[in-house]
Design a protein around this motif. Structure first.
Motif, PDB file in Angstrom:
ATOM      1  N   TYR A  23       0.834  -1.206   0.000  1.00  0.00           N
ATOM      2  CA  TYR A  23       0.000   0.000   0.000  1.00  0.00           C
ATOM      3  C   TYR A  23       0.869   1.256   0.000  1.00  0.00           C
ATOM      4  O   TYR A  23       0.624   2.185  -0.777  1.00  0.00           O
ATOM      5  CB  TYR A  23      -0.938  -0.002   1.208  1.00  0.00           C
ATOM      6  N   VAL A  24       1.889   1.287   0.844  1.00  0.00           N
ATOM      7  CA  VAL A  24       2.769   2.458   0.907  1.00  0.00           C
ATOM      8  C   VAL A  24       3.481   2.636  -0.434  1.00  0.00           C
ATOM      9  O   VAL A  24       3.601   3.762  -0.940  1.00  0.00           O
ATOM     10  CB  VAL A  24       3.770   2.329   2.076  1.00  0.00           C
ATOM     11  N   ARG A  25       3.941   1.557  -1.034  1.00  0.00           N
ATOM     12  CA  ARG A  25       4.609   1.645  -2.336  1.00  0.00           C
ATOM     13  C   ARG A  25       3.646   2.193  -3.393  1.00  0.00           C
ATOM     14  O   ARG A  25       4.014   3.048  -4.196  1.00  0.00           O
ATOM     15  CB  ARG A  25       5.129   0.279  -2.757  1.00  0.00           C
ATOM     16  N   GLN A  26       2.407   1.711  -3.403  1.00  0.00           N
ATOM     17  CA  GLN A  26       1.412   2.205  -4.364  1.00  0.00           C
ATOM     18  C   GLN A  26       1.166   3.701  -4.185  1.00  0.00           C
ATOM     19  O   GLN A  26       1.081   4.442  -5.163  1.00  0.00           O
ATOM     20  CB  GLN A  26       0.083   1.470  -4.185  1.00  0.00           C
ATOM     21  N   GLN A  27       1.051   4.124  -2.940  1.00  0.00           N
ATOM     22  CA  GLN A  27       0.763   5.536  -2.674  1.00  0.00           C
ATOM     23  C   GLN A  27       1.933   6.432  -3.072  1.00  0.00           C
ATOM     24  O   GLN A  27       1.742   7.533  -3.567  1.00  0.00           O
ATOM     25  CB  GLN A  27       0.404   5.742  -1.201  1.00  0.00           C
ATOM     26  N   ARG A  28       3.141   5.969  -2.841  1.00  0.00           N
ATOM     27  CA  ARG A  28       4.311   6.765  -3.228  1.00  0.00           C
ATOM     28  C   ARG A  28       4.423   6.871  -4.740  1.00  0.00           C
ATOM     29  O   ARG A  28       4.773   7.919  -5.266  1.00  0.00           O
ATOM     30  CB  ARG A  28       5.573   6.169  -2.622  1.00  0.00           C
TER      31      ARG A  28
END
Length: 124
Positions: free
Chosen positions: A113-118
């Motif tokens: 999720y964090v990777r997608q948001q970044r």
């Protein structure tokens, strides 16, 4: 990016994080209260589920910072599950295996999720 879009909340990583965190809270409570408590009638160890409830609001709102710190918060639950996999009782082993799967799923979903948001923030 304080509030995620509907597209973000429909992502598989978000959904996996929410489901696995709720499942980890549920198994933590059920394990120590009914399924395989350390003492008959339940155990005070059920209070271990309380720290998992703290990030629940931020996870449901899709806050990146909450995903980041809660991915570290879940590591002691992973360690406990690994240790208790070698417990004598079959019910406790089953609970430990389920908690292990939930903690691994939550940790992985948080990272995705964090990777997608970044990546999404870079393209804006």
């Amino acid at each position: 990016m304080n509030t995620p879009s509907n597209h973000t909340k429909s992502s598989k990583a978000y959904q996996a994080a929410v489901i696995s965190l709720c499942a980890l809270i549920a198994i933590s409570l059920a394990w120590e209260l009914w399924l395989a408590p350390l003492r008959p009638g339940g155990s005070w160890l059920a209070l271990k589920a309380l720290p998992l409830c703290l990030p629940l609001s931020g996870i449901l709102k899709g806050r990146i910072y909450t995903f980041q710190y809660s991915s570290l918060l879940v590591l002691p639950y992973f360690a406990e599950a690994v240790v208790r996999l070698f417990d004598a009782s079959a019910a406790s082993k089953a609970c430990a295996a389920f908690a292990l799967l939930c903690s691994l799923a939550f940790f992985s979903a948080c990272l995705m999720y964090v990777r997608q948001q970044r990546k999404a923030a870079e393209h804006v």
